[in-house]
Design an enzyme around this catalytic site. Sequence first.
Site, PDB file in Angstrom:
ATOM      1  N   HIS A  66      -1.745  -5.066   0.311  1.00  0.00           N
ATOM      2  CA  HIS A  66      -0.431  -4.659   0.812  1.00  0.00           C
ATOM      3  C   HIS A  66       0.545  -4.687  -0.373  1.00  0.00           C
ATOM      4  O   HIS A  66       0.410  -5.548  -1.255  1.00  0.00           O
ATOM      5  CB  HIS A  66       0.146  -5.647   1.812  1.00  0.00           C
ATOM      6  CG  HIS A  66      -0.679  -5.946   3.025  1.00  0.00           C
ATOM      7  ND1 HIS A  66      -1.702  -6.848   3.035  1.00  0.00           N
ATOM      8  CD2 HIS A  66      -0.582  -5.485   4.292  1.00  0.00           C
ATOM      9  CE1 HIS A  66      -2.212  -6.934   4.270  1.00  0.00           C
ATOM     10  NE2 HIS A  66      -1.557  -6.101   5.050  1.00  0.00           N
ATOM     11  N   ASP A  69       1.742  -8.119  -1.045  1.00  0.00           N
ATOM     12  CA  ASP A  69       0.791  -9.084  -1.623  1.00  0.00           C
ATOM     13  C   ASP A  69       0.931  -9.164  -3.137  1.00  0.00           C
ATOM     14  O   ASP A  69       0.586 -10.179  -3.736  1.00  0.00           O
ATOM     15  CB  ASP A  69      -0.673  -8.663  -1.395  1.00  0.00           C
ATOM     16  CG  ASP A  69      -1.049  -8.525   0.060  1.00  0.00           C
ATOM     17  OD1 ASP A  69      -0.367  -9.101   0.914  1.00  0.00           O
ATOM     18  OD2 ASP A  69      -2.049  -7.813   0.326  1.00  0.00           O
TER      19      ASP A  69
HETATM   20  C1  3MF Z   1      -4.189  -8.650  10.920  1.00  0.00           C
HETATM   21  C2  3MF Z   1      -4.965  -7.828  10.008  1.00  0.00           C
HETATM   22  C3  3MF Z   1      -4.178  -7.302   8.850  1.00  0.00           C
HETATM   23  C4  3MF Z   1      -4.626  -5.963   8.415  1.00  0.00           C
HETATM   24  C5  3MF Z   1      -3.834  -5.572   7.220  1.00  0.00           C
HETATM   25  C6  3MF Z   1      -4.057  -4.199   6.803  1.00  0.00           C
HETATM   26  C7  3MF Z   1      -3.112  -8.908   7.460  1.00  0.00           C
HETATM   27  O1  3MF Z   1      -4.956  -9.227  11.888  1.00  0.00           O
HETATM   28  O2  3MF Z   1      -6.131  -7.633  10.207  1.00  0.00           O
HETATM   29  O3  3MF Z   1      -4.284  -8.225   7.783  1.00  0.00           O
HETATM   30  O4  3MF Z   1      -5.983  -5.880   8.139  1.00  0.00           O
HETATM   31  O5  3MF Z   1      -2.495  -5.672   7.524  1.00  0.00           O
HETATM   32  O6  3MF Z   1      -3.967  -3.332   7.837  1.00  0.00           O
END
Ligand code: 3MF
Length: 402
Positions: A66, A69
């Site tokens: 992300h 991140d």
């Molecule tokens: C939440 C997720 C997310 C997604 C991520 C990308 C933080 O349960 O699974 O992880 O995978 O946002 O789409």
Amino acid sequence: GKRMEDHLRFAVCYWHNFVWEGNDPFGGRTFERPWFPADTMELAKLKADAAFEMFRILGVPFFAFHDHDVRPEGASLAESHRRLNEMADHFAQKMEAGGPKLLWGTANMFSNRRYMAGAATNPDPDVFAYCASVVRSCMEVTQRLDGANYVLWGGREGYETLLNTDLGQELEQMGRFLSMVVEHKHKIGFKGQILIEPKPQEPTKHQYDYDVATVYGFLKRFGLEDEVKVNVEQGHAILAGHSFEHELALAASLGILGSIDMNRNDYQSGWDTDQFPNNVPEVALAYYEVLKAGGFTTGGTNFDAKLRRQSLDAEDLIAAHAGAMDVCARGLKAAAAMLEDGRLEEARRARYAGWQTPEARAMLAPGATLADIADRAEAAGLDPQPVSGRQEKLENIVNRYV
Ligand code: 3MF
Ligand code: MG
Ligand code: MG
């Protein structure tokens, strides 16, 4: 043809390994890492160096991140975007020097408090506009790093109470937003696949992208079913009351299976526990659906999994991924053996063979109306007792192949 291992396409995610600090709703950081808190660009780059060192040790072919991140948030949108681009330059050098490719990029539109009432579904139009800027920046960075996909998980796209929610308007906003994202993808010539990641129940009480079926209905409504596919996660399937393989088979049958987030929720969990996969027969049933659908094209197996919070040692990150890759490789081998053996596929074909008999073809000819078929059924004197459809509990068959 593709070799079996071409279908694994493992990815390490940034967020569980280099962002999450071991916190849960009842306690804070358990890990100590030299880059926590990564609130300067210097620390963000130190973190990236550690991340790429871990990718190298694992020999993993892909990663995923992300925006939030990888760079500390700036004081303005422009500053946040500048920082993201600076980190992308840093990544690009490492990727060129033999680092992994980008499976997908995505925008975090759920952690910051500005999204507490939704991202694209927020009642405040300024938040909707803010999201447009965030996704444009993040998709363009994903394109620059040659990302194979771009993911949207609607973490805050849902409601807490219907009493103050205009559900119809929020779904319209979400449809408009996704249509604009698709339009922008074509405008900039981004070649990656856009993926929605369905998830039910958390963090909002009711999530709009509940499961694969719900997402498909939404895509159809906005005419986006040929533009957007799904990133199916094991834990999200379980939370929705399905199995992982159900969600994969449904997505494949609808033509929208894109990629998978691999992890493990067991059947006791009331929330998304994001454990590493550890059950070969379960993983085999999932890959069986993936292989039956022809395997991955742009997608892959992203480990959306984190250490347990008592696991303080950074080396555990390596061990956990090595174990997960091993479980997945074994699962894939078993799935390939199930498919090559052919007996299951043959049994499945045999169950529907009745549709090919001359009697059935005549009775059910294309264009026949309900009354036509009913008349023929009555004239044929059909047996009121079940004549086929018996089946054994088949799931255990996977144990023969693992
Ligand atoms: C939440 C997720 C997310 C997604 C991520 C990308 C933080 O349960 O699974 O992880 O995978 O946002 O789409
Ligand atoms: Mg996920
Ligand atoms: Mg998840």
